[in-house]
Write a protein that holds these residues in place. Structure first.
Motif, PDB file in Angstrom:
ATOM      1  N   GLN A   1       0.818  -1.208   0.000  1.00  0.00           N
ATOM      2  CA  GLN A   1       0.000   0.000   0.000  1.00  0.00           C
ATOM      3  C   GLN A   1       0.855   1.262   0.000  1.00  0.00           C
ATOM      4  O   GLN A   1       0.529   2.253  -0.663  1.00  0.00           O
TER       5      GLN A   1
ATOM      6  N   ILE B   1       2.051   1.883  -3.553  1.00  0.00           N
ATOM      7  CA  ILE B   1       0.989   2.457  -4.388  1.00  0.00           C
ATOM      8  C   ILE B   1       0.775   3.925  -4.037  1.00  0.00           C
ATOM      9  O   ILE B   1       0.654   4.785  -4.917  1.00  0.00           O
ATOM     10  N   ASP B   2       0.738   4.228  -2.744  1.00  0.00           N
ATOM     11  CA  ASP B   2       0.527   5.608  -2.306  1.00  0.00           C
ATOM     12  C   ASP B   2       1.648   6.523  -2.784  1.00  0.00           C
ATOM     13  O   ASP B   2       1.430   7.734  -2.994  1.00  0.00           O
TER      14      ASP B   2
ATOM     15  N   HIS C   1       3.321   1.624  -9.780  1.00  0.00           N
ATOM     16  CA  HIS C   1       2.407   0.601 -10.285  1.00  0.00           C
ATOM     17  C   HIS C   1       2.853  -0.738  -9.713  1.00  0.00           C
ATOM     18  O   HIS C   1       4.032  -1.092  -9.809  1.00  0.00           O
ATOM     19  N   VAL C   2       1.942  -1.484  -9.124  1.00  0.00           N
ATOM     20  CA  VAL C   2       2.245  -2.814  -8.590  1.00  0.00           C
ATOM     21  C   VAL C   2       1.568  -3.844  -9.483  1.00  0.00           C
ATOM     22  O   VAL C   2       0.345  -3.822  -9.653  1.00  0.00           O
TER      23      VAL C   2
ATOM     24  N   LEU D   1      -4.927  -3.852  -4.584  1.00  0.00           N
ATOM     25  CA  LEU D   1      -4.183  -3.197  -5.650  1.00  0.00           C
ATOM     26  C   LEU D   1      -5.080  -2.220  -6.399  1.00  0.00           C
ATOM     27  O   LEU D   1      -6.263  -2.468  -6.600  1.00  0.00           O
ATOM     28  N   ARG D   2      -4.475  -1.155  -6.862  1.00  0.00           N
ATOM     29  CA  ARG D   2      -5.197  -0.143  -7.632  1.00  0.00           C
ATOM     30  C   ARG D   2      -4.186   0.660  -8.422  1.00  0.00           C
ATOM     31  O   ARG D   2      -2.983   0.639  -8.128  1.00  0.00           O
ATOM     32  N   ASP D   3      -4.649   1.367  -9.427  1.00  0.00           N
ATOM     33  CA  ASP D   3      -3.787   2.254 -10.195  1.00  0.00           C
ATOM     34  C   ASP D   3      -3.421   3.446  -9.313  1.00  0.00           C
ATOM     35  O   ASP D   3      -4.302   4.056  -8.699  1.00  0.00           O
ATOM     36  N   PRO D   4      -2.143   3.808  -9.216  1.00  0.00           N
ATOM     37  CA  PRO D   4      -1.763   4.901  -8.318  1.00  0.00           C
ATOM     38  C   PRO D   4      -2.319   6.263  -8.725  1.00  0.00           C
ATOM     39  O   PRO D   4      -2.473   7.147  -7.880  1.00  0.00           O
TER      40      PRO D   4
END
Length: 279
Positions: free
Chosen positions: A43, A46-47, A51-52, A72-75
């Motif tokens: 996290q 990402i923050d 990109h993970v 997971l999410r797009d940063p």
């Protein structure tokens, strides 16, 4: 590496890197879990704008739940779909919802028949997209996710496939390494796992080639990628990335391919490495 370097893309293997096995209370059934320290470090990456991307030998349906567990999410845009590199780079996925955006296939029949001449009792599996696997005979419990559909061998390899799994519970990983080197397996790339488990793939396809496809679409150079993994199927990825890091329990062949070695999975080695850059 420049002192101000920070990864723009983080490529993470799943089994033996992110997930570890935990025994239930009183010695009950074991299950896979993402340790809290690893989740927190992902996290933070990402923050920080990285990109993970998950890169695994697992089939797509065995990876989406892990992506969701990691949150997971797009940063830059939380509503943008994720990239997932599945089946050792043969299948590239966007999620959610899951969509196959690129797939590499090959004729696996010659290699499969050559292997079965050496290991006639070996088991063969082909992914059945979104369901599980078609198998020549049942695999040991827990080794494949989803539904297992017993299918005649000739039907399994009658058409091009993206990946084949060969498993011989009576053999060892060293047996498979020796066999592969002696057979040559022309027209096919292969990787041997921790046990007598072999993945067959199209020539030139690996986690590295899959990640290159993703990096190109994100506008990111390999030099700006951090990759972490523990298996022989991570060797190309670790060499391709600007910084490749092997988990502490990795075999020497994998450690030799890496730029550095972190702690083992039982000591949250992935979190230790991520916290170097995003802690």
């Amino acid at each position: 590496m420049a002192t101000d370097w920070r990864p723009r893309l983080v490529a993470l293997d799943i089994d033996g890197t992110l997930l570890k096995w935990v025994t239930g209370p009183g010695g009950g059934s074991t299950h896979e879990t993402v340790p809290a320290a690893v989740l927190a470090s992902v996290q933070r990456a990402i923050d920080a704008g990285a990109h993970v991307v998950l890169a695994s030998g697992r089939a797509p349906h065995g990876m989406t739940a892990v992506a969701e567990q990691l949150e997971l999410r797009d940063p830059a845009d939380p509503d943008e779909r994720l990239w997932i590199v599945a089946s050792n780079g043969s299948v590239l996925v966007r999620h959610p919802p899951m969509e196959i955006v690129h797939e590499e296939t090959f004729d696996a029949a010659p290699a499969v028949h050559a292997i079965l001449e050496r290991h006639p009792d070996a088991l063969v599996a082909i992914e059945e997209r979104g369901v599980g696997y078609r198998v020549s005979a049942p695999f040991p419990d827990g080794e494949l996710g989803g539904e297992l559909i017993v299918t005649k061998l000739e039907d399994l390899v009658s058409a091009p496939v993206s990946r084949v799994i060969i498993r011989d519970p009576q053999a060892t990983a060293d047996d498979f390494v020796t066999m592969a080197s002696e057979l040559g397996l022309h027209g096919t790339d292969y990787v041997v796992g921790w046990t007598a488990w072999m993945d067959l793939a199209p020539v030139g396809v690996s986690k590295a080639s899959g990640l290159q496809y993703v990096a190109d679409r994100l506008g990111i150079d390999a030099a700006d990628v951090l990759a972490i993994g523990d298996g022989r199927n991570d060797i190309e990825m670790l060499g391709w990335a600007g910084r490749g890091v092997a988990m502490g329990q990795a075999v020497q062949e994998v450690r030799d391919a890496a730029d550095d070695v972190t702690g083992p999975v039982d000591e949250d080695g992935a979190a230790l490495e991520l916290d170097r850059w995003f802690g």
